[in-house]
Enzyme design. Structure first.
Site, short mmCIF file in Angstrom:
data_model
loop_
_atom_site.label_atom_id
_atom_site.label_comp_id
_atom_site.label_asym_id
_atom_site.label_seq_id
_atom_site.Cartn_x
_atom_site.Cartn_y
_atom_site.Cartn_z
N HIS A 130 -0.87 -3.09 -0.77
CA HIS A 130 0.38 -3.82 -0.56
C HIS A 130 0.29 -5.14 -1.32
CE1 HIS A 130 3.35 -6.15 1.79
NE2 HIS A 130 3.82 -5.00 2.24
N ASP A 208 -7.19 -5.09 4.90
CA ASP A 208 -5.80 -5.24 5.30
C ASP A 208 -5.50 -4.11 6.29
OD1 ASP A 208 -3.10 -5.17 5.62
OD2 ASP A 208 -2.61 -4.82 3.51
N GLN A 211 -1.20 -1.98 8.55
CA GLN A 211 -0.61 -0.67 8.80
C GLN A 211 -1.54 0.22 9.63
OE1 GLN A 211 2.75 0.62 8.79
NE2 GLN A 211 2.63 -0.71 7.01
N LYS A 234 4.38 -4.97 13.66
CA LYS A 234 4.23 -3.55 13.31
C LYS A 234 3.62 -2.76 14.46
CE LYS A 234 3.76 -4.36 8.38
NZ LYS A 234 5.05 -3.93 7.85
N CYS A 373 6.78 -2.98 -1.48
CA CYS A 373 5.79 -4.02 -1.84
C CYS A 373 4.55 -3.40 -2.46
CB CYS A 373 5.43 -4.89 -0.64
SG CYS A 373 6.83 -5.76 0.06
C1 LIG Z 1 -0.36 -2.33 4.32
C2 LIG Z 1 0.38 -3.62 4.56
N1 LIG Z 1 -0.24 -4.77 4.33
C3 LIG Z 1 0.36 -5.95 4.56
C4 LIG Z 1 1.65 -6.01 4.99
C5 LIG Z 1 2.28 -7.34 5.20
O1 LIG Z 1 2.65 -7.47 6.53
P1 LIG Z 1 3.50 -8.76 6.96
O2 LIG Z 1 4.78 -8.69 6.14
O3 LIG Z 1 3.73 -8.56 8.40
O4 LIG Z 1 2.69 -9.92 6.62
C6 LIG Z 1 2.36 -4.84 5.21
C7 LIG Z 1 3.78 -4.86 5.61
O5 LIG Z 1 4.54 -3.98 5.27
C8 LIG Z 1 1.70 -3.61 5.01
O6 LIG Z 1 2.32 -2.45 5.24
#
Ligand SMILES: Cc1ncc(COP(=O)(O)O)c(C=O)c1O
Length: 415
Positions: A130, A208, A211, A234, A373
């Protein structure tokens, strides 16, 4: 309360009654909310915990000596302990409340990367990451004169580890950053070999888990990572709160990220010294009620059971892959159901994903369309965007049927 014992198979139909959002019709149709990877819906237990806290225990934290202030602080710190348990972190001091996973990942990039990266060093991420785990590392690597390496995907759109030896020969790897579950394809990564390789290089591993946290049991000690970031919104919690876990010795050695009130030990005109962790990284007033909501979300997920949630999502993913394959002109992306969380990306031949999503809305179906993203991944797939249907503990197969019926109707429009 529909929440059940953790070892039981999940009863999504019963759980739905915990979620007030499903009590409405959208365009006269039942809501098929298939966008949980974007943000999840919230159960009454979380909403009630936040309302009750506002109504009975609200004050600022850590700085009031009266009873409400003490109650408020106990609420915030109680939530921190719940997140510690959720992640199986060794200590609650290692859990830092942030706005979201993005902020947690930026904290590590700026604070650790800003001090420890330099010319000749390298940061390694993956093509599946992401932007939140890609862009901060790309940026800080460039700013510090370090190399930025990206592990490519193989034919099955899974991260290809075959180039690791070459990277190790060429570079002094200082950071490896990767997601545990992909938001675009749902792929559940086998991070073990990558974490071991990172540590063999003397690098830190940043996970990260934005998800992953909603869908699979997390254990920072078993994963062996050095930092891990999650987002509350999430995982049935409120927006505006996330958590970064980091190894205590690393966090203690790092410079602060944001500066201001609460994060200091002492301030004078000559010099400011930092507070202890986690406070050193929590400048300003905390997301107090959001933390309480996150704590309630953790309780909720643990009562349902992460194993049951993961099994439910594998079932839904298998069902969706089978049903979607019936739609003429569809391309499905990503791994088989058993290696993915409840996420299915697809495209309909000749129809732009935004048109698909907009027309589906008229059928009461909410899905995401776009690059999610993940522009490097989209480029690798040879598309600019996909449609994405994503499932959670409250998703029932009828919603997938509603999606498939909607897609047939979309095709009619473009026939
Ligand atoms: C795999 C992953 N990493 C990071 C993020 C970023 O999350 P946030 O927008 O809550 O910071 C997301 C959000 O879609 C995600 O799916």
């Amino acid at each position: 309360m529909a929440v059940q014992a953790s070892s039981a198979k999940l009863d999504a139909r019963a759980l739905r009654s915990d979620f007030p959002i499903f009590e409405q019709l959208i365009h006269g149709k039942p809501l098929a909310y298939l966008d949980s990877a974007n943000s999840s819906q919230k159960p009454r237990q979380v909403l009630d915990a936040m309302t009750t806290y506002y109504e009975t225990s609200y004050a600022n934290v850590h700085r009031a000596v009266y009873v409400l202030g003490e109650r408020a602080t106990a609420g915030l710190e109680g939530a921190r302990e719940k997140v510690r348990g959720f992640l199986n972190a060794p200590s609650a001091d290692e859990v830092i409340f942030v706005r979201n996973a993005t902020e947690g990942l930026n904290l590590v990039a700026y604070s650790w990367g800003g001090s420890n990266l330099g010319r000749g060093d390298a940061v390694v991420v993956t093509e599946l990451d992401h932007h939140s785990n890609f862009v901060p590392w790309q940026y800080i690597a460039r700013r510090r004169g370090a190399e930025f390496r990206v592990l490519p995907l193989d034919e099955d759109a899974e991260v290809d580890y075959s180039g690791l030896d070459e990277i190790a020969r060429d570079c002094n790897v200082k950071v490896v950053a990767a997601n545990l579950v992909s938001n675009s394809l749902g792929t559940i990564a086998d991070l073990g070999p990558l974490v071991r390789w990172a540590h063999e290089q003397g690098a830190i591993f940043v996970c990260d888990a934005a998800q992953a946290a909603p869908h699979v049991q997390l254990d920072v000690q078993a994963l062996g990572v050095d930092f891990l970031a999650i987002s509350g919104h999430k995982m049935c919690g409120p927006s505006g709160i996330g958590a970064l876990w980091g190894r205590g010795e690393l966090l203690r050695s790092m410079e602060p990220f944001l500066l201001g009130g609460h994060m200091i030990s002492s301030v004078s005109i000559e010099k400011t010294t930092w507070g202890e962790i986690p406070h050193k990284f929590e400048a300003g007033t905390s997301p107090i009620v959001e933390a309480v909501g996150l704590g309630a979300a953790v309780d909720y997920l643990q009562r349902v059971g992460l194993d049951a949630i993961e099994a439910h999502e594998h079932e839904l993913a298998a069902y969706a892959l089978g049903r979607l394959a019936e739609v003429p002109g569809i391309t499905l992306y990503g791994p088989p159901a058993e290696r993915r969380a409840g996420v299915v990306s697809f495209n309909l031949d000749g129809i732009h994903p935004h048109d698909v999503a907009q027309l589906l809305d008229g059928h009461g179906v909410a899905i995401r369309a776009g690059h999610h993203c993940c522009q490097p991944l989209m480029r690798r797939l040879g598309v600019t965007a996909t449609n994405r249907a994503s499932f959670y503990l409250y998703t029932v197969p009828e919603e997938i049927d509603q999606l498939v019926d909607g897609l047939h109707a979309v095709r009619e429009v473009f026939a």
